[in-house]
Design a protein around this motif. Sequence first.
Motif, PDB file in Angstrom:
ATOM      1  N   VAL B 163       0.228  -5.745  -1.166  1.00 25.47           N
ATOM      2  CA  VAL B 163       0.094  -4.384  -0.647  1.00 25.47           C
ATOM      3  C   VAL B 163      -0.608  -4.467   0.702  1.00 25.47           C
ATOM      4  CG1 VAL B 163      -0.849  -2.068  -1.042  1.00 25.47           C
ATOM      5  CG2 VAL B 163      -0.113  -3.452  -2.993  1.00 25.47           C
ATOM      6  N   PHE B 200     -10.464  -1.221  -0.240  1.00 22.75           N
ATOM      7  CA  PHE B 200      -9.080  -0.845  -0.552  1.00 22.75           C
ATOM      8  C   PHE B 200      -8.544  -1.624  -1.749  1.00 22.75           C
ATOM      9  CE2 PHE B 200      -9.607   0.460   3.825  1.00 22.75           C
ATOM     10  CZ  PHE B 200      -9.149   1.767   3.749  1.00 22.75           C
ATOM     11  N   LEU B 203      -9.930  -0.057  -4.769  1.00 26.44           N
ATOM     12  CA  LEU B 203      -9.240   1.209  -5.050  1.00 26.44           C
ATOM     13  C   LEU B 203      -7.867   0.952  -5.676  1.00 26.44           C
ATOM     14  CD1 LEU B 203     -10.163   3.340  -1.917  1.00 26.44           C
ATOM     15  CD2 LEU B 203     -11.027   3.612  -4.248  1.00 26.44           C
ATOM     16  N   LEU B 204      -7.211  -0.114  -5.233  1.00 15.48           N
ATOM     17  CA  LEU B 204      -5.905  -0.433  -5.833  1.00 15.48           C
ATOM     18  C   LEU B 204      -6.060  -0.788  -7.311  1.00 15.48           C
ATOM     19  CD1 LEU B 204      -4.212  -2.428  -2.930  1.00 15.48           C
ATOM     20  CD2 LEU B 204      -3.504  -0.205  -3.841  1.00 15.48           C
ATOM     21  N   MET B 205      -7.192  -1.388  -7.663  1.00 15.93           N
ATOM     22  CA  MET B 205      -7.441  -1.648  -9.085  1.00 15.93           C
ATOM     23  C   MET B 205      -7.659  -0.342  -9.834  1.00 15.93           C
ATOM     24  SD  MET B 205      -6.998  -4.851  -9.388  1.00 15.93           S
ATOM     25  CE  MET B 205      -5.905  -4.767  -7.972  1.00 15.93           C
ATOM     26  N   VAL B 206      -8.405   0.569  -9.212  1.00 12.05           N
ATOM     27  CA  VAL B 206      -8.604   1.896  -9.812  1.00 12.05           C
ATOM     28  C   VAL B 206      -7.237   2.585  -9.990  1.00 12.05           C
ATOM     29  CG1 VAL B 206      -9.654   4.173  -9.482  1.00 12.05           C
ATOM     30  CG2 VAL B 206     -10.930   2.112  -8.853  1.00 12.05           C
ATOM     31  N   SER B 207      -6.321   2.279  -9.071  1.00  9.36           N
ATOM     32  CA  SER B 207      -4.973   2.867  -9.134  1.00  9.36           C
ATOM     33  C   SER B 207      -4.086   2.206 -10.175  1.00  9.36           C
ATOM     34  CB  SER B 207      -4.274   2.721  -7.777  1.00  9.36           C
ATOM     35  OG  SER B 207      -4.975   3.399  -6.775  1.00  9.36           O
ATOM     36  N   GLY B 208      -4.568   1.106 -10.762  1.00 13.72           N
ATOM     37  CA  GLY B 208      -3.754   0.454 -11.787  1.00 13.72           C
ATOM     38  C   GLY B 208      -2.783  -0.579 -11.256  1.00 13.72           C
ATOM     39  N   PHE B 209      -2.994  -1.038 -10.016  1.00 19.18           N
ATOM     40  CA  PHE B 209      -2.069  -2.038  -9.485  1.00 19.18           C
ATOM     41  C   PHE B 209      -2.222  -3.392 -10.178  1.00 19.18           C
ATOM     42  CE2 PHE B 209      -0.674   1.082  -6.745  1.00 19.18           C
ATOM     43  CZ  PHE B 209       0.430   0.624  -6.064  1.00 19.18           C
ATOM     44  N   ASP B 210      -3.365  -3.559 -10.839  1.00 18.74           N
ATOM     45  CA  ASP B 210      -3.523  -4.667 -11.788  1.00 18.74           C
ATOM     46  C   ASP B 210      -3.710  -6.039 -11.117  1.00 18.74           C
ATOM     47  OD1 ASP B 210      -3.103  -4.598 -14.924  1.00 18.74           O
ATOM     48  OD2 ASP B 210      -2.440  -6.544 -14.190  1.00 18.74           O
ATOM     49  N   ARG B 211      -2.808  -6.413 -10.265  1.00 19.52           N
ATOM     50  CA  ARG B 211      -2.932  -7.672  -9.532  1.00 19.52           C
ATOM     51  C   ARG B 211      -2.443  -7.443  -8.112  1.00 19.52           C
ATOM     52  NH1 ARG B 211      -1.603 -12.756 -13.309  1.00 19.52           N
ATOM     53  NH2 ARG B 211      -3.130 -12.230 -14.900  1.00 19.52           N
ATOM     54  N   MET B 239      -7.889  -8.622  -9.279  1.00 16.91           N
ATOM     55  CA  MET B 239      -7.255  -8.503 -10.595  1.00 16.91           C
ATOM     56  C   MET B 239      -8.046  -7.529 -11.463  1.00 16.91           C
ATOM     57  SD  MET B 239      -6.854 -12.601 -11.404  1.00 16.91           S
ATOM     58  CE  MET B 239      -5.634 -12.549 -12.716  1.00 16.91           C
ATOM     59  N   ALA B 240      -7.343  -6.835 -12.347  1.00 19.79           N
ATOM     60  CA  ALA B 240      -8.032  -5.921 -13.272  1.00 19.79           C
ATOM     61  C   ALA B 240      -7.899  -6.429 -14.704  1.00 19.79           C
ATOM     62  CB  ALA B 240      -7.449  -4.521 -13.162  1.00 19.79           C
TER      63      ALA B 240
END
Lengths: 584, 584
Positions: B163, B200, B203-211, B239-240
């Motif tokens: 991303v 950022f 935030l992508l982890m908060v968004s659920g992008f996971d990896r 990573m989440a």
Amino acid sequence: MLRSHTCGELRISDVGKTVKLAGWVQRSRDKGSVLWIDLRDRYGLTQLIFEEGKTEASLFEQARATGREFVIQIEGVVAERLSKNDKIPTGEIEIKATKLTVLNTAKLPPFTIEDETDGGDDLRMKYRYLDLRRNPVREKLQLRHKMAQQTRAYLDAQQFIEVETPVLIKSTPEGARDFVVPSRMHNGEFYALPQSPQTFKQLLMVSGFDRYYQIVKCFRDEDLRADRQPEFTQIDCEMAFIEQEDILNTFEGLIRHLFKSVKGIDLPTVQRMQYADAMKFYGNDKPDTRFDMRFVELKGEGIDLTSGKNFVVFDNAELVVGVNASGCSDFTRKQLDELTEFVKRPQIGARGLVYVQCKTDGTFKSSADKFFSSDDLKKWAETFNAKPGDLLLILAGESNATRKQLSELRLHVGEQLGLRDKSKFSALWVLDFPLLEWDEENKRYHAMHHPFTSPKTEDIHLLESDPGKVRANAYDMVLNGTEIGGGSIRIHDKPTQQMMFTHLGFSEAEAKKQFGFLMEAFEFGAPPHGGIAFGFDRLCSLFGGSDSIRDFIAFPKNNAGRDVMIDTPSTISEEQLKELGIKI
Amino acid sequence: MLRSHTCGELRISDVGKTVKLAGWVQRSRDKGSVLWIDLRDRYGLTQLIFEEGKTEASLFEQARATGREFVIQIEGVVAERLSKNDKIPTGEIEIKATKLTVLNTAKLPPFTIEDETDGGDDLRMKYRYLDLRRNPVREKLQLRHKMAQQTRAYLDAQQFIEVETPVLIKSTPEGARDFVVPSRMHNGEFYALPQSPQTFKQLLMVSGFDRYYQIVKCFRDEDLRADRQPEFTQIDCEMAFIEQEDILNTFEGLIRHLFKSVKGIDLPTVQRMQYADAMKFYGNDKPDTRFDMRFVELKGEGIDLTSGKNFVVFDNAELVVGVNASGCSDFTRKQLDELTEFVKRPQIGARGLVYVQCKTDGTFKSSADKFFSSDDLKKWAETFNAKPGDLLLILAGESNATRKQLSELRLHVGEQLGLRDKSKFSALWVLDFPLLEWDEENKRYHAMHHPFTSPKTEDIHLLESDPGKVRANAYDMVLNGTEIGGGSIRIHDKPTQQMMFTHLGFSEAEAKKQFGFLMEAFEFGAPPHGGIAFGFDRLCSLFGGSDSIRDFIAFPKNNAGRDVMIDTPSTISEEQLKELGIKI
């Protein structure tokens, strides 16, 4: 790992397995004695079930207390569902939960995290990290990732080398406005952010890199319009020892590879069109070729089927030109009025619209019946190659303006007739752009593409006498009426480059100051070279069937160039300003 | 195409073929009746031959007139060479030229375009595009491309999504200095260039992008030292739903994949070491583990083999510690003096060096013989686990300073003994870094990694009483004594993050102003997450066996942050300044 499987993974064949999942609570349904939770992660949804009597009472209560968007970890056993859901891959199973751990709670989101949300644009931008949780948004960014992957796969296989070029470069007065970066170590001096890596990729060709590419951020400090971002991404490419034909083939190959690998579509051969023809037949340098509806002239070069009938509008016009809306002779008065209103809008600017209905009974009906006989209209229809049932839509006036207006009308009618289907794709090369364009404001010529574009050898003699007529070795790729990429064969010798700078009104000193290093590089053995750049954000949006590039950017800026989530731009400290040697 | 083959392509099996090549004249050898030209491109060298009597006279003269670095196109027939060159893949053939076209001439380059050049650093940077023509330089950038490819291949296969995060972000007072970008649309306000996409990616982890991953440019406006660039590239990952162990395994996997795919090396399992042990046994948080030579204490915690012998230096020392230079007992007086001089250099700062030679005959000789008996020295040797033939090198003083000095000595001796072979690789995880470090200047604690790093649960109780003792879930990867990457498990809940900000001396208002959006995001269901970032320039340089990252950057800046080729930073126009609303 906090999970044994993802939420998109379990199938009927997993029934009986003890599993651990983690994710967000999408929704829960409480039927009193049974409670279901849909657990969501990037990979999918899995249904959890809690049953009175079977589920431990405290666990049941715990489940009931989890709200939307809580982050939970669940342990349980995979079971076959009673009522299956064939809309999702995990729809045949559910998890009989045996343990629930709340990993994080969640406040109620400001809008619903669903495919269709109730959040407005502004709210979704402020909480972009929540908007990104929604499937359609995440899928757009996953598409973008796949586009980048496949772009690299294709170019790597063609022996292109990805080279990173610098972001802190030098400001140039040509083209759009630069963003600049004040230097702390050299107060009073500035770096600029690149509008494109143009000079660096040309230098890489001088270096013998032969085939270069980069998926790279570029920057333009322009007044923003809808869907123009101050930072944007390009697929930037350059090749040496090639001719225009090689570039066209290589990048037609790229676009077809992307369609095949990303969308499973066999894109037909990319059509080719001269810039002059695009303007003449579509009034536009980026015609939408999903549908034909070419311009037909009734009065123009070598034809005049409209003069001498006392119709002043046509008599005074430099050009009378129209399109055939095939099969539309039965348009109602209301529909025809709407079209007239459309072309008369200030942003289109036509004075009016003349239509001819080619009735299925072979007769004609026109808004200009008063001036033209049935025979006249028949001749027009023949010129348009119109059949009974067709509708001719005709504009008149100064040539360039009229073509532009008709182009808008053509697109408008195409849209109405469903000819601009976002799931259909038509790609086109527009070739032989003019080298120069006249800048009325500054009374000088500007490079239409950029000052490094080579003129066509056979047109060079016109540079003195008729500069506007000189064609360039320049090409654009157009997809569905949108320019997605453009490039040119470059000048690779110093005399030609110097001549170009002269024609662009650069003094020798200016040219040397701005591009001295490039011109000097050309003296040390520059190979013939050329390249292209694709607008990656736009390309992704077209592949995704969307009009908005913003949807395909993880953290876009709004029309005022502001990121409302992190609140930037913003003020900086006095100390920072002092160190940089600048004052507001 | 201007060529049918590249200059690295033709083989003995192609003899008899008519071919077209294009490239640069590397060199020509004129033997009167025969003239050879080596033609070069990115892919290799091909020999061209022109023979009196056989080659047309005008072509022969034309060939003789081509100078070094001319760009030429050649047509001819592939023939077997009389005297073969087994050092290059095309060494069995040559081209009997039938046509030569000069595509571009070349001035004499300011330095020779050879593997070993006569050009100094400054000249090569000014003409970087010529320097890039040299094989070793081009190969370094090709290695970089391959590293990027393989990084992506590995992470893509592990379901990481690339991303792009924004470049125009917000200035924060934490960490290094930001580069800023004045906004034209919002005069008086600034964007900042990212030092990393830290917030950022969280935030992508908060968004659920996971990896998530990105190979991304970052920026730091720091005073430059050798090999520190204002813009640099990171492999940035997050990573989440993971624990530290998952991160270590995933990225150990990455580094081993890179070694295997890029260098064909099976890197052994990456060792792991506590930060505390690294400091105790190597005096360094990034020990070079290509060789052992661990620190051994003679006076320290729980041991004292040096006091009470009237050797004031040791008696006054908090720590007496040394290393065993195995097999070096025969070091000459001159060699030992050199080591003493080394540790006494101002940048090392030791007062002196005590050595003990463990002679092969079982006796001991030491620079502190006056104070210590043979029995004393024997006891030391036993503590060091030294064998006859070994050399003990001992420093004394304040613990932290002495360890630092000994670390330098260890590396210096390791270098001398050839134990730091650039073609050997040893990777190491250093774990459990301290959460905070004391900032003496500002009399406050700083986050050692960054303010989003989570403390170890078992140490949280020390945050009030002994903050310096709190360990973090933070890890670095070290390769050959160089930190190549670092990361942490993040805080993912607002209360902990607020507590951290408090301990870092942020007022609530400051924390909210700078990181409000991140803390707010944590309230909407943030998953447990963590990540890592690798310094890509440095990683490439280590893989390339070089000390200089600059060689692995196509267009680097010099130590003054200046690109001397394009001459930036530079002044901008008054008009630009006015539009931006700033004054120098």
